[in-house]
Design a protein around this motif. Sequence first.
Motif: not given
Length: 268
Positions: A156, A159-160, A163, A199, A220, A222, A228, A231, A257, A261
């Motif tokens: 996680s 991922v953060l 972005h 990414f 991610p 969103r 973003v 996660a 995700a 999102s």
Amino acid sequence: MSNTSDTAAERPDERRGGAGSVQSVDRAVSVLELLARLGEAGVTELSEELGVHKSTAFRILGVLENRGLVEQEKERGKYFLGAGVLRLAGAAAIRLDISQEGQPVCRALANGTGETANIAVLDGDAAVNIMQARGAAAVTAYNWLGRRTPLHATASGKVLLAHLPRERRERLAGRKLARFTEHTLTSAGDLRAQLTGAFEGGFACSTEELEIGLNAVAAPVRAHDGAVIGAIGVSGPAYRMRRALLPELAQRAVEAAADLSRRMGHAG
């Protein structure tokens, strides 16, 4: 209302920290609450409401103004809440929204994989887990709720990190990276390569990088504008979440995700 001796008595405590610093924080919060109630107020009015000398109120307002939490109408000398408060409120609202909307998604991911599912958001230079659900096969010893975890050693976190705006991402990726196991990425080059993969590929993996015997995948989440904001992923024991299975589990995380999102207003 206090007299001038109040200011002189406070300053040594504020310099030393401790009780004086706590008192200063309490007064700063009180100023924000007063401005929220009154709409706007001058130094004299605020000092009277707080029961402190005007110079003390002015110092507090100066700090808050520097941080963008209050602004001043120069012509009238009145203070009002600044845009920084909206920024903080917006961040809090996002966390509340993602927690509420994420509950069923997190549970479904945990039930579908049998492992522990988590939702994490950025918290300064770390990821903090704000939601957790355990599947039938999950190891109960792993409790990540509320835990801050390093960005470079978790799925996680990667991922953060992947972005973030380029300048901030480079600053965090380029600093000294703490080693937690023999598998932790401590080379900025290796980490950047994984961030690029996260990414472009839409998910990240970690294999025994935070703890021996623990693997994870994440994707991610969103907001409505595509930014973003979190996660969602799965973690579990390496003997069950084997490397060969991670792409399949990552796809489950990607689907979760996308669902979350959409709930957060992202059209996809």
